[in-house]
Design an enzyme around this catalytic site. Structure first.
Site, PDB file in Angstrom:
ATOM      1  CG  ASP A  85     -40.025 -12.246 113.783  1.00  0.00           C
ATOM      2  OD1 ASP A  85     -39.863 -11.392 114.692  1.00  0.00           O
ATOM      3  OD2 ASP A  85     -39.654 -12.055 112.606  1.00  0.00           O
ATOM      4  CD  GLU A 148     -35.622  -7.857 113.269  1.00  0.00           C
ATOM      5  OE1 GLU A 148     -34.651  -7.093 113.127  1.00  0.00           O
ATOM      6  OE2 GLU A 148     -35.537  -9.097 113.074  1.00  0.00           O
TER       7      GLU A 148
END
Length: 466
Positions: A85, A148
């Protein structure tokens, strides 16, 4: 032990795979079936797991929250924890942020260095180890996270559904090695506006920032101004901007004034490397002749207690230690309208401090009608530089680079190393390298990318044979 020849032979594939994964806009989006963090994140995870499967690895998709590629045998497991991400791209890119284009030997794209490029490098490093046929005493699992940047829901899900690695690293910080990471605290400070007074200048709306852990590079405010005071107000705004040496632009719309504030984006853990567009606009608004109502009180708090300082000193948060340095305070997001104002704050505090101490100081400084909400955070990380893990990785780094001077370091950034015991952050940025995480025109140099594959292949081999 090196795997350089194998890696050089697959260099074209490494570059191509990095370009391809950068084309997925894996910013957190609306949840969907099989895609808890949105379609773009899902497509990025699907891509890397498909690539790993083609390489001959055992793969598993944990319901879209995370996935892994695994190789080898043994009772113990070496883990490599990377994330797919990314934070929003922001504005002002020279090349398309999701194009994966190569210019001047650099692959450009959001996530190139944080953390898609290193994730691909880790995967090809494991492929090189596998293709070499060397024996390993431990199995290796590359875990691909997907959340994250915005909460670590992926790690929570992984921990509830699969086995923990015994030791390992995350390729998501700096070389030679990160042994300490500051604590992270993200919170919201808001106020409902009950007391509104009319004046010849009224703030109707303000909006800036896209993530708490980014220094915002843009903020915009709309002011209603009494017609007879408009020219004077514009002159005053430009005079303040000139005195403060800030970059703003003015325009008119619907009889009011629009102020556009331009800053410099940076990672929230290194606010000193950016210019906060929200706060420079707040400092201009604070000096205008607003009615002294709730909106002005909200602005005043941030102007007087934060300002352009990122140390938290005015709030009594000037906390530091010899291991990790001082606390940082970043106003990453702010929205104000007729009904309320809210700001999302990202704080990095020293490893010897505690979350409850920081929160206590913040709450003491808030006016009575302000509301504090804890959003997320992580305790500090500290791993001894005398551990077998750090010694082995430092040895790998020194042999690969010839750098016998650089020492393990502490950072304000938060990495996946906190997810499991006996984990550290290992690369990908070399000492003296440009820090591009969360910034416009993020890229990874092609030679740098190939070098990472070589270093990580050696690290895998050494950690599997301790």
């Amino acid at each position: 032990m090196t795997f350089d020849k194998l890696i050089d032979d697959m260099a074209a594939d490494i570059i191509k795979s990095t370009q391809e994964i950068l084309r997925y806009k894996s910013v957190k989006g609306n949840p969907m079936p099989g895609a808890p963090f949105g379609e773009g994140v899902k497509l990025s995870l699907d891509y890397v797991l498909s690539l790993a499967e083609k390489m001959g690895f055992e793969v598993k998709n944990l319901d879209g929250y995370a996935g892994y590629a695994q190789y080898g045998e043994g009772d113990e497991m070496v883990g490599i924890l990377a994330h797919l991400d990314v934070v929003p791209e922001g504005s002002g890119w020279t090349y398309p942020p999701y194009g994966g284009e190569i210019h001047d030997n650099r692959i450009y794209g959001r996530g190139a260095i944080d953390d898609k490029g290193p994730a691909i490098a880790s995967l090809y490093a494991l492929k090189a180890v596998k293709d070499s046929g060397v024996s390993l005493k431990r199995k290796v699992r590359i875990i691909f996270g997907t959340n994250e940047e915005t909460g670590w829901g992926d790690i929570d899900y992984y921990k509830g559904h699969d086995r923990y690695p015994d030791l390992g690293f995350t390729p998501d910080a700096n070389f030679p090695l990160i042994y300490a990471e500051k604590g992270i605290l993200t919170c919201k400070i808001e106020m409902d506006f009950e007391n509104r007074k009319e004046g010849y200048v009224e703030l109707k709306r303000l909006s800036g920032g896209s993530a708490a852990n980014m220094v915002p590079d843009y903020c915009e405010a709309y002011l209603w101004v009494e017609p007879t005071k408009k020219d004077y107000t514009k002159m005053l705004i430009m005079r303040i901007a000139s005195e403060d040496s800030v970059n703003i632009k003015l325009s008119e719309d619907d009889g009011g004034i629009i102020i556009k504030s331009y800053g410099v984006a940076a990672h929230g853990s290194t606010p000193e490397k950016g210019v906060n567009a929200i706060m420079q606009l707040i400092m201009i608004l604070y000096r205008l002749d607003f009615a002294k109502d709730d909106v002005y009180q909200y602005i005043t708090h941030f102007a007087e207690k934060v300002g352009m300082d990122y140390t938290g000193k005015s709030m009594g948060l000037d906390i530091r230690d010899d291991i990790s340095g001082g606390l940082t305070y970043n106003v990453g997001v702010m929205h104000i309208d007729d009904k309320r104002g809210y700001a999302e704050i990202n704080i990095r505090y020293p490893v010897t401090s505690r979350k409850d101490v920081v929160e206590g100081i913040i709450k003491e400084q808030l006016p009575s009608r302000f509301k504090y909400t804890y959003l997320n955070g992580f305790e500090p990380l500290y791993v001894s530089t005398d551990s077998e893990l750090t010694k082995k990785l430092m040895d790998v780094y020194r042999k690969a680079t010839g750098d016998d001077v650089s020492m393990p370091i502490a950072i304000g950034g938060g990495t996946y190393a906190r997810a499991f015991k006996n984990f550290v952050a290992f690369g990908p940025v070399f000492p003296g390298g440009v820090e591009l995480a969360h910034q416009r025109d993020e890229y990874i140099d092609v030679d740098h990318l190939i070098k990472l594959v070589k270093i990580y292949s050696m690290a895998i081999y050494e950690l599997c044979n301790i």
